[in-house]
Design a protein around this motif. Structure first.
Motif, PDB file in Angstrom:
ATOM      1  N   SER A 230       0.823  -1.216   0.000  1.00 54.77           N
ATOM      2  CA  SER A 230       0.000   0.000   0.000  1.00 54.77           C
ATOM      3  C   SER A 230       0.851   1.258   0.000  1.00 54.77           C
ATOM      4  O   SER A 230       0.454   2.291  -0.529  1.00 54.77           O
ATOM      5  N   ARG A 231       2.040   1.180   0.625  1.00 50.99           N
ATOM      6  CA  ARG A 231       2.930   2.344   0.659  1.00 50.99           C
ATOM      7  C   ARG A 231       3.810   2.439  -0.588  1.00 50.99           C
ATOM      8  O   ARG A 231       4.521   3.428  -0.770  1.00 50.99           O
ATOM      9  N   ALA A 232       3.774   1.389  -1.414  1.00 50.06           N
ATOM     10  CA  ALA A 232       4.632   1.372  -2.593  1.00 50.06           C
ATOM     11  C   ALA A 232       3.955   1.981  -3.810  1.00 50.06           C
ATOM     12  O   ALA A 232       4.569   2.108  -4.865  1.00 50.06           O
ATOM     13  N   ARG A 233       2.690   2.333  -3.693  1.00 49.84           N
ATOM     14  CA  ARG A 233       1.967   2.880  -4.840  1.00 49.84           C
ATOM     15  C   ARG A 233       2.259   4.368  -5.013  1.00 49.84           C
ATOM     16  O   ARG A 233       2.232   5.130  -4.057  1.00 49.84           O
ATOM     17  N   TYR A 235       4.921   6.221  -5.553  1.00 49.68           N
ATOM     18  CA  TYR A 235       5.955   6.737  -4.657  1.00 49.68           C
ATOM     19  C   TYR A 235       6.924   7.612  -5.440  1.00 49.68           C
ATOM     20  O   TYR A 235       7.423   7.228  -6.494  1.00 49.68           O
ATOM     21  N   GLY A 265       7.082  10.635   4.599  1.00 44.80           N
ATOM     22  CA  GLY A 265       7.274   9.522   3.670  1.00 44.80           C
ATOM     23  C   GLY A 265       8.307   8.503   4.099  1.00 44.80           C
ATOM     24  O   GLY A 265       8.846   7.778   3.255  1.00 44.80           O
ATOM     25  N   SER A 267       7.806   5.721   5.897  1.00 45.59           N
ATOM     26  CA  SER A 267       7.265   4.379   5.659  1.00 45.59           C
ATOM     27  C   SER A 267       7.278   4.041   4.176  1.00 45.59           C
ATOM     28  O   SER A 267       7.601   2.908   3.783  1.00 45.59           O
ATOM     29  N   ALA A 268       6.918   5.012   3.334  1.00 44.08           N
ATOM     30  CA  ALA A 268       6.907   4.768   1.896  1.00 44.08           C
ATOM     31  C   ALA A 268       8.315   4.491   1.381  1.00 44.08           C
ATOM     32  O   ALA A 268       8.521   3.604   0.543  1.00 44.08           O
ATOM     33  N   ALA A 271       9.272   0.969   2.586  1.00 42.65           N
ATOM     34  CA  ALA A 271       8.498  -0.062   1.887  1.00 42.65           C
ATOM     35  C   ALA A 271       9.020  -0.256   0.472  1.00 42.65           C
ATOM     36  O   ALA A 271       9.232  -1.394   0.024  1.00 42.65           O
ATOM     37  N   ASN A 272       9.235   0.828  -0.244  1.00 46.03           N
ATOM     38  CA  ASN A 272       9.710   0.726  -1.625  1.00 46.03           C
ATOM     39  C   ASN A 272      11.125   0.161  -1.688  1.00 46.03           C
ATOM     40  O   ASN A 272      11.433  -0.678  -2.542  1.00 46.03           O
ATOM     41  N   ARG A 446      -1.133  14.025  -0.612  1.00 47.27           N
ATOM     42  CA  ARG A 446      -1.965  12.887  -1.006  1.00 47.27           C
ATOM     43  C   ARG A 446      -3.404  13.064  -0.513  1.00 47.27           C
ATOM     44  O   ARG A 446      -4.359  12.751  -1.238  1.00 47.27           O
ATOM     45  N   HIS A 551      -3.263   6.826   9.666  1.00 46.39           N
ATOM     46  CA  HIS A 551      -2.220   7.757  10.110  1.00 46.39           C
ATOM     47  C   HIS A 551      -2.663   8.449  11.397  1.00 46.39           C
ATOM     48  O   HIS A 551      -3.861   8.638  11.627  1.00 46.39           O
TER      49      HIS A 551
END
Length: 1008
Positions: A230-233, A235, A265, A267-268, A271-272, A446, A551
């Protein structure tokens, strides 16, 4: 395999026409789906059905709201679908909103054909998607069913017209031709229910077979994978961050801490990077854990256990033993497991969100996390400022700071985010948004874009952009978003649903939420819930099928927008508690939520009744011992209800209960200070383990029982049990249990005054713990050695060990051990002439013991504080603390501490001039020490009593006590005690006129 975002969640979309299928849908909801939900729960799966036909009004049909909702829900339910078809083709919408066609381009070829919503659902859900074949089921009703319907209603069960009949038959033929599972000619709603139950039971058995239920490791892995995805979308990151993380992963450096403001960001990024790194290095073991991102992920126990289970799964030959379930053992063994696993190759651990750990001092100060990691184990962390960051900086770990988005990065994110929804903004509007300072924060940007993509009025879009950009930060932005939700979907629905999620401990499933929101005992219609959910979806997180807030900004905004009074919040907690009470099964959700909700609702009698069930207690103990301790502390603080009475049946009839229930109740009672009650259960467990030949359990039970006997002063009996325990454990060569027994033996020898022998055993314990990486055992060994050294007069060495012990207590998060360590330090400081410093330590210990509900530790701390106040000359304050201590000791049945307390009270009364009371107190103290056969303490008591008799002029009585005391000191080789006795005897001889004899005793004292 279901999509990872839907892991352990089965959401089934029900497609049917309306009036003619009402009976079928009612039967499924009332009889079939509850059975399937129960089956799913037994397999660790969340069940939910989506029936949008119920609750849709004619007005909503006319406005064209039905089709968009259906298409969105079908997407969310994939790959599960039920199609019910009778003889009606179904409602045909007058038009399809252009934005729906733009979003679902496949609709263009069907718009002019005037197809029913039912057929469009089937096309979108199944026929256009061949991958649905194994999870989509169709049921065609027997045309003869119409014969059972009354004449007045038959028009609702027959085809609308010939054209509709032809369209329906063509649809059925296409379904058959595509080889989807079709059940033809079911007779009635009950027959349908049986078919659906059979089909989906088989499907559940295939996906989640009995005996192979997904364990917590698999569930957690899927949850964290889904969170990462979900965090990889969309980015937008910087290559320099990826390069720095790559460099760290290939280095041999200490952990790297990723920093940056909330929503920036972190977490993003992690994650990525993690997903990319794992793909590039399939031979490395890479584990990511999002703290606060999934259910229970903020619990250090669950976190450590999950990582160790992953190590075991990847290296089964290295780890044949079971992964511990108790936090202390996890902490003890975690470093050792990492070391063993890292010998097999590279390990990368990514822990995101340390600041979101459970609000516990040890947790946020990273006491559970090793200070050092093996050379082939790389660790990457992230956190916000606070105690966790302070802890990483004390360890001097490296840092990487994520910077705000640049203008080009913001413009790129705007374009890519909106493209997901086939949306775009003009260059002017992109520039306006990207130039705003607030949009440097990706979370703010976002959230803003998610609102704009739902805004349908292009002419007013500029005003809407300005309205949202007027918010100075993400918190203010969400205030405005919440206001919009309330306006569009109803204030009651929005506030009530968000408030329920807010007060839920670990979130709520959609089924739970709809049950709670619905009127008159019926669930809220999906048609009422879905529009709001789809609008707010990005603000929710899905964790094991449970809805929470994605969040912290959102949670804070909900709290500010809909502030709850104390009474209103309690009412919500009680509402949730009553919902889970109605759940008959002892399921994980009930264990996690029910007692917690009752505690927050301050419904103490109900909480007492729930915890008094030994079966529930045992299940809850496995889940969280700390929670149970806190619950009982609250119950006893707020009511006259007592923990020992809750388990009276267990104490009176232990043979009626299993070993696990007896062990759990005994542990709880012992921790709460009810040693006699716990002892009776330990004795029963000892007999039981002897009968079954379970040597490990027997050894632990004997050792535990020995420590209970010690508190009662029965040192010889305790020593005998420890000897038997040592014999049992040496037969099975269990070094971990052996070090426990050695420590207990060292304590008994210290109590006896055999300090050198005690230190030898405790040093053996220390060596075992250091060799095995057992930090908790090492902590205990250092503390026990320090006590022995202090008792032997070596204060500096004792304090040095206590300082190291205190550091380990913080690292391990051992509050109980920390309290004992502080109390022991206070004793040393007092002996060194630093009463103020000693009192500061004791106040810290008292707070810890009161928080834990540890009455035995509390009475010890109170006694120590009383001694300090006595030294400072504050006798009234000292006596008040001793009075509280006396009550605790009598309640606990702690004879040893009671005797010490009585002695202290006697000494204070003597100083205050109340000699009669002093003698009475010393008499009771003396009787206890004689009963316990504690000669060392008896000698001290006799000396104190002799001092009172001497002051009263009873020289003969005082001399008789001192003669006995002299003999005890010779027997115990207690030189310090003997010097005191000789001094008192010399004074009596002097006052009696025998100066020469008095001088002789004083010379003898000097020689000692």
């Amino acid at each position: 395999m279901p999509d990872p975002n839907q892991a352990r969640v089965i959401r089934v979309f029900i497609s049917s026409t309306f009036r003619d299928m009402q009976a079928e849908r009612d039967y499924l909801v009332k009889f079939t789906f509850p059975q399937l939900r129960k089956l799913c729960e037994s397999r660790g799966v969340t069940w939910g059905e989506v029936d949008l036909r119920w609750g849709i009004t004619d007005e909503e049909k006319a406005e064209g709201k039905v089709l968009p909702l259906c298409l969105e829900e079908i997407h969310r339910c994939r790959p599960y679908f039920i199609g019910l078809l009778g003889e009606r083709y179904g409602w045909i919408p007058d038009s399809v909103p252009p934005e729906v066609i733009e979003r679902e381009s496949w609709l263009r070829e069907h718009v002019g054909e005037r197809k029913s919503v039912t057929e469009l659902e089937i096309l979108h859900g199944v026929l256009n998607n061949p991958e649905m074949a194994n999870h989509a089921f169709f049921y065609f009703r027997d045309p003869k069913y119409v014969d059972q319907v009354s004449i007045e209603q038959r028009s609702d069960f027959t085809s609308e017209d010939l054209e509709s009949a032809a369209r329906l038959e063509k649809l059925k033929e296409r379904i058959r031709h595509n080889h989807f599972p079709v059940r033809e000619n079911y007779a009635d709603p009950k027959a349908l229910g049986e078919l659906v139950l059979k089909d989906f039971s088989e499907s559940i058995d295939t996906l989640y077979p009995a005996g192979a239920e997904p364990d917590p490791l698999d569930r957690d892995a899927l949850d964290h994978e889904a969170f990462a995805q979900s965090r990889a979308r969309v980015y937008i990151g910087r290559q320099e961050y990826f390069n720095r993380l790559d460099e760290h992963a290939e280095s041999d450096c200490p952990p790297l801490v990723v920093l940056g403001e909330s929503g920036i960001g972190k977490s993003a990024l992690l994650a990525n990077w993690f997903l990319r790194y794992r793909g590039q290095h399939p031979d490395h073991l890479a584990i990511i854990h999002f703290i606060g991102g999934t259910t229970d992920s903020a619990n250090p126990t669950r976190l450590l256990r999950r990582i160790m289970l992953e190590l075991q799964r990847h290296y089964p030959n290295q780890f044949s033993e079971d992964v511990p379930t108790e936090l202390e053992r996890l902490r003890q063994e975690f470093s050792f497991w990492l070391m063993r696993a890292s010998a097999n190759g590279k390990i990368v651990l990514v822990l995101d969100g340390l600041d979101q750990l459970e609000d516990d001092v040890a947790a946020v100060e990273l006491g559970w996390l090793p200070a050092l990691f093996p050379p082939t184990c790389r660790v990457i962390l992230s956190t916000l400022p606070g105690r966790s960051l302070d802890a990483t900086r004390r360890r001097e770990w490296q840092e990487l700071t994520v910077q705000p988005l640049t203008m080009p990065e913001r413009e790129e994110l705007i374009a890519k985010f909106l493209a997901q929804f086939s949306r775009r903004l003009s260059a002017e509007r992109v520039a306006r948004i990207a130039s705003s300072t607030q949009t440097e924060n990706p979370f703010f940007l976002r959230a803003l874009l998610d609102e704009l993509r739902q805004f349908g009025d292009n002419e007013r879009l500029g005003d809407r952009i300005e309205y949202y950009l007027a918010a100075h930060n993400a918190g203010e932005l969400y205030e405005r978003i919440l206001e919009r939700w309330e306006w569009d979907y109803g204030k009651n629905l929005v506030r009530e649903s968000l408030s329920l999620i807010l007060v839920a401990r670990r979130g709520l499933s959609e089924s739970e939420l709809l049950d709670l929101l619905g009127p008159d005992g019926r669930p809220l219609p999906r048609a009422k819930w879905t529009p709001f959910y789809l609008a707010a979806e990005s603000s929710f997180s899905q964790r094991s099928g449970l809805l929470g807030f994605s969040h912290g900004f959102i949670r804070q905004s909900v709290q500010l927008r809909s502030p709850l009074t104390v009474d209103a919040e309690k009412a919500l907690h009680l509402r949730l508690a009553e919902y889970f009470i109605a759940e008959a099964q002892l399921a994980e959700r009930k264990i996690a939520e029910l007692p917690w909700q009752l505690c927050r609702a301050e419904s103490w009698q109900q909480l007492y009744s729930v915890l008094a069930d030994p079966q529930f207690l045992t299940a809850a103990w496995r889940s969280s011992q700390v929670d149970l301790m806190e619950f009982w502390v609250q119950i006893e603080a707020q009511t006259a209800l007592r923990v020992v009475e809750a388990y009276r049946d267990v104490l009176n009839f232990p043979f009626r209960f299993g070993a696990a229930e007896l062990w759990t109740v005994a542990n709880l009672l012992e921790f709460q200070g009810h040693n006699s009650a716990a002892l009776s259960l330990r004795e029963h467990l000892i007999h039981k383990s002897r009968d079954t030949g379970d040597k490990r359990t027997l050894a632990l039970s004997l050792a535990t029982q020995a420590m209970i006997l010690r508190t009662q002063g029965r040192l010889d009996d305790a020593w005998g049990l420890l000897g038997e325990a040592e014999k049992q454990v040496r037969e099975i060569s269990d070094r971990n249990v052996l070090q426990i027994i050695l420590g207990h033996q060292g304590i008994i020898l210290t109590d006896r005054g055999e300090f050198k022998s005690a230190l030898l055993l405790l040093e053996k314990k220390e060596r075992i713990c250091r060799d095995s990486g057992n930090l908790e055992g090492l902590r205990a060994s250092l503390g026990f050695q320090a006590v022995a050294l202090f008792s032997g007069g070596e204060l500096e060495k004792a304090m040095a060990l206590h300082v190291e012990e205190e550091r380990l207590c913080h690292e391990l998060g051992n509050k109980d051990g920390l309290g004992a360590c502080l109390t022991n330090q206070a004793l040393i400081l007092l002996d060194q002439g630093h009463p103020e410093d000693a009192m500061e330590k004791e106040k810290q210990a008292e707070r810890i013991y009161r928080d834990l509900g540890n009455k035995n530790g509390l009475q010890t701390s109170l006694g120590s504080q009383a001694s300090i106040l006595e030294v400072l000359g504050k006798l009234d304050a000292a006596m008040a603390l001793n009075d509280e201590r006396e009550k605790l000791c009598r309640e606990l049945g702690n004879s040893e501490s009671l005797a010490k307390c009585l002695g202290n009270q006697g000494r204070i009364n003597f100083t205050r001039g109340d000699r009669a009371s002093a003698v009475t107190l010393h008499d009771e103290e003396e009787a206890i020490w004689r009963k316990l056969n504690n000669k060392d303490e008896l000698s001290r008591s006799l000396c104190n009593k002799a001092e009172v008799l001497y002051a009263q002029g009873d020289l003969d009585g005082a001399n008789a006590l001192l003669k006995e005391c002299e003999g005890l000191c010779h027997e115990l080789r207690n030189r310090a005690g003997l010097r005191r006795v000789l001094g008192q005897q010399a004074r009596i001889l002097r006052d009696s006129g025998d100066i020469l004899a008095s001088v002789a005793l004083l010379r003898k004292k000097e020689q000692l």
